[in-house]
Design a protein around this motif. Structure first.
Motif, mmCIF file in Angstrom:
data_model
loop_
_atom_site.group_PDB
_atom_site.id
_atom_site.type_symbol
_atom_site.label_atom_id
_atom_site.label_comp_id
_atom_site.label_asym_id
_atom_site.label_seq_id
_atom_site.Cartn_x
_atom_site.Cartn_y
_atom_site.Cartn_z
ATOM 1 N N ALA A 183 -22.881 82.855 -70.468
ATOM 2 C CA ALA A 183 -22.954 82.155 -69.183
ATOM 3 C C ALA A 183 -21.789 81.189 -69.009
ATOM 4 O O ALA A 183 -21.209 81.085 -67.914
ATOM 5 C CB ALA A 183 -24.284 81.409 -69.070
ATOM 6 N N ILE A 184 -21.426 80.479 -70.073
ATOM 7 C CA ILE A 184 -20.303 79.530 -69.997
ATOM 8 C C ILE A 184 -19.003 80.278 -69.713
ATOM 9 O O ILE A 184 -18.237 79.914 -68.810
ATOM 10 C CB ILE A 184 -20.212 78.717 -71.301
ATOM 11 C CG1 ILE A 184 -21.363 77.712 -71.383
ATOM 12 C CG2 ILE A 184 -18.867 77.992 -71.392
ATOM 13 C CD1 ILE A 184 -21.433 76.961 -72.701
ATOM 14 N N VAL A 185 -18.740 81.333 -70.473
ATOM 15 C CA VAL A 185 -17.485 82.079 -70.312
ATOM 16 C C VAL A 185 -17.433 82.762 -68.948
ATOM 17 O O VAL A 185 -16.405 82.714 -68.247
ATOM 18 C CB VAL A 185 -17.340 83.112 -71.450
ATOM 19 C CG1 VAL A 185 -16.161 84.042 -71.181
ATOM 20 C CG2 VAL A 185 -17.169 82.402 -72.787
ATOM 21 N N ASN A 186 -18.534 83.376 -68.521
ATOM 22 C CA ASN A 186 -18.537 84.099 -67.243
ATOM 23 C C ASN A 186 -18.583 83.169 -66.044
ATOM 24 O O ASN A 186 -18.402 83.620 -64.906
ATOM 25 C CB ASN A 186 -19.724 85.073 -67.202
ATOM 26 C CG ASN A 186 -19.542 86.225 -68.168
ATOM 27 O OD1 ASN A 186 -18.409 86.660 -68.422
ATOM 28 N ND2 ASN A 186 -20.632 86.725 -68.725
ATOM 29 N N TYR A 192 -15.511 78.840 -67.681
ATOM 30 C CA TYR A 192 -15.190 77.784 -68.637
ATOM 31 C C TYR A 192 -14.801 78.408 -69.976
ATOM 32 O O TYR A 192 -15.298 79.472 -70.343
ATOM 33 C CB TYR A 192 -16.390 76.857 -68.858
ATOM 34 C CG TYR A 192 -16.884 76.170 -67.610
ATOM 35 C CD1 TYR A 192 -16.219 75.070 -67.088
ATOM 36 C CD2 TYR A 192 -18.033 76.619 -66.959
ATOM 37 C CE1 TYR A 192 -16.681 74.440 -65.940
ATOM 38 C CE2 TYR A 192 -18.504 75.989 -65.818
ATOM 39 C CZ TYR A 192 -17.821 74.904 -65.306
ATOM 40 O OH TYR A 192 -18.274 74.286 -64.176
ATOM 41 N N ASP A 193 -13.937 77.712 -70.697
ATOM 42 C CA ASP A 193 -13.603 78.138 -72.048
ATOM 43 C C ASP A 193 -14.597 77.499 -73.015
ATOM 44 O O ASP A 193 -14.969 76.331 -72.859
ATOM 45 C CB ASP A 193 -12.188 77.695 -72.428
ATOM 46 C CG ASP A 193 -11.122 78.436 -71.634
ATOM 47 O OD1 ASP A 193 -11.356 79.618 -71.311
ATOM 48 O OD2 ASP A 193 -10.073 77.824 -71.342
ATOM 49 N N LEU A 194 -15.022 78.254 -74.012
ATOM 50 C CA LEU A 194 -15.812 77.647 -75.073
ATOM 51 C C LEU A 194 -14.923 76.650 -75.813
ATOM 52 O O LEU A 194 -13.749 76.942 -76.092
ATOM 53 C CB LEU A 194 -16.312 78.708 -76.048
ATOM 54 C CG LEU A 194 -17.587 79.455 -75.644
ATOM 55 C CD1 LEU A 194 -17.859 80.576 -76.633
ATOM 56 C CD2 LEU A 194 -18.771 78.511 -75.582
ATOM 57 N N PRO A 195 -15.435 75.483 -76.116
ATOM 58 C CA PRO A 195 -14.591 74.476 -76.775
ATOM 59 C C PRO A 195 -14.135 74.942 -78.147
ATOM 60 O O PRO A 195 -14.881 75.616 -78.867
ATOM 61 C CB PRO A 195 -15.520 73.259 -76.875
ATOM 62 C CG PRO A 195 -16.900 73.799 -76.779
ATOM 63 C CD PRO A 195 -16.809 74.997 -75.888
ATOM 64 N N ALA A 220 -26.233 74.408 -72.213
ATOM 65 C CA ALA A 220 -24.899 74.634 -71.645
ATOM 66 C C ALA A 220 -24.291 73.330 -71.144
ATOM 67 O O ALA A 220 -23.103 73.063 -71.353
ATOM 68 C CB ALA A 220 -24.983 75.650 -70.513
ATOM 69 N N ALA A 221 -25.093 72.510 -70.479
ATOM 70 C CA ALA A 221 -24.580 71.240 -69.943
ATOM 71 C C ALA A 221 -24.157 70.302 -71.067
ATOM 72 O O ALA A 221 -23.118 69.632 -70.971
ATOM 73 C CB ALA A 221 -25.640 70.587 -69.066
ATOM 74 N N LEU A 265 -24.492 78.002 -62.890
ATOM 75 C CA LEU A 265 -24.090 76.924 -63.785
ATOM 76 C C LEU A 265 -23.066 76.016 -63.138
ATOM 77 O O LEU A 265 -23.136 74.787 -63.259
ATOM 78 C CB LEU A 265 -23.542 77.525 -65.088
ATOM 79 C CG LEU A 265 -23.037 76.540 -66.151
ATOM 80 C CD1 LEU A 265 -24.129 75.557 -66.558
ATOM 81 C CD2 LEU A 265 -22.508 77.312 -67.375
ATOM 82 N N ARG A 266 -22.100 76.589 -62.429
ATOM 83 C CA ARG A 266 -21.074 75.760 -61.791
ATOM 84 C C ARG A 266 -21.696 74.819 -60.759
ATOM 85 O O ARG A 266 -21.318 73.646 -60.666
ATOM 86 C CB ARG A 266 -20.011 76.644 -61.132
ATOM 87 C CG ARG A 266 -18.939 77.090 -62.098
ATOM 88 C CD ARG A 266 -17.706 77.602 -61.385
ATOM 89 N NE ARG A 266 -16.591 77.734 -62.300
ATOM 90 C CZ ARG A 266 -15.763 76.766 -62.635
ATOM 91 N NH1 ARG A 266 -15.912 75.559 -62.127
ATOM 92 N NH2 ARG A 266 -14.778 76.983 -63.473
#
Length: 276
Positions: free
Chosen positions: A156-159, A162-165, A188-189, A264-265
């Motif tokens: 969900a983060i990548v799609n 956002y880049d995974l840290p 995620a947040a 998510l955004r």
């Protein structure tokens, strides 16, 4: 199926032990920079700041906040030292005699905390991001690793763009039970706050309750939200878009606000807004 070697497992254990010991010490001594360990009896000998000033020394320095954690710290050291000790964990070392070794504590982690509350569940999500040469992501709940949630949240983060840290990312859910998919949004947040995409303070007094699709869409986790504010003090609730307007479907936060987000955004856009 991914397999690991005993050497890799041992290295991961030592690194995680090092990070956890450093976190315990810094909770009591935020300025801590180095610690000296007696490798013979596997005990903590001394803690200093970056300028070399002694912050704590053994025997216990009196009524000090660190003293109550000594048993835990020395228990961890006792398990780590026989397996290769502190240098195997990547800690810098300088010799001080035969028994004593001084190691530089790993850099402080960036921390964020998010909250999940509903009927039968009170859970806090802690995300810690430590500098590391290689990226890693572990997610643990009260019952052990949460592998399915980790995979959903990662996708969900990548799609969502956002880049995974980069670094050693450790996320843990603590509370009365396993949040299951209802904790996806909070996880995620917390990760994105620890990575600097939002201010960790934006998560305070906010409840995040939603499953995440692999595409970043928010989904109804099918939990009873009537008791979301059972602990009191929360001013904002973010959930998946319901069939009815958010405030009508979820009249849950007394004196606060309820926000229904599509993805998510959009949830992060809500978090960026000041609490009213």
């Amino acid at each position: 199926m991914t397999t690991t070697t005993p050497a890799a497992d041992r290295g991961a254990f030592l690194r995680n032990t090092a990070l956890y010991v450093a976190r315990i010490i810094r909770e009591a001594l935020p300025a801590a920079h180095t610690m000296t360990v007696n490798t013979s009896d596997q005990t903590l000998h001394e803690v200093r700041d970056q300028a070399g000033n002694v912050l704590w020394f053994a025997p216990a320095s009196g009524a000090h906040a660190l003293d109550e954690h000594l048993e835990e710290i020395e228990g961890l050291l006792g398990r780590a030292i026989p397996l290769g000790g502190l240098t195997a964990a990547g800690w810098e070392r300088t010799p001080e005699g035969t028994m004593f070794r001084t190691v530089q504590l790993p850099p402080p982690a960036r921390h964020a905390r998010a909250y999940v509350r509903h009927a039968g569940l009170v859970a806090d999500v802690h995300a810690d991001l430590h500098p590391a040469e290689h990226a890693s992501f572990t997610l643990d709940g009260p019952d052990g690793p949460m592998r399915e949630a980790r995979d959903r949240v990662r996708a969900a983060i990548v799609n969502s763009g956002y880049d995974l840290p980069h670094g050693a990312l450790t996320v843990a859910c603590h509370g009365t039970g396993n949040p299951g998919s209802s904790g996806d949004l909070a996880i995620a947040a917390a990760i994105l706050a620890a990575a600097g995409h939002i201010n960790p303070r934006a998560l305070k007094r906010t409840l995040l309750i939603s499953e995440l699709g692999l595409d970043g869409q928010l989904r109804d986790p099918r939990v009873d939200l009537r008791y979301a504010d059972i602990c009191g003090g929360y001013r904002r609730l973010i959930v998946a878009v319901p069939a009815a307007p958010a405030d009508a479907a979820y009249p849950l936060i007394r004196g606060g606000s309820v926000h229904a987000a599509i993805d998510l955004r959009q949830a992060l856009d809500v978090l960026a807004q000041p609490l009213t």
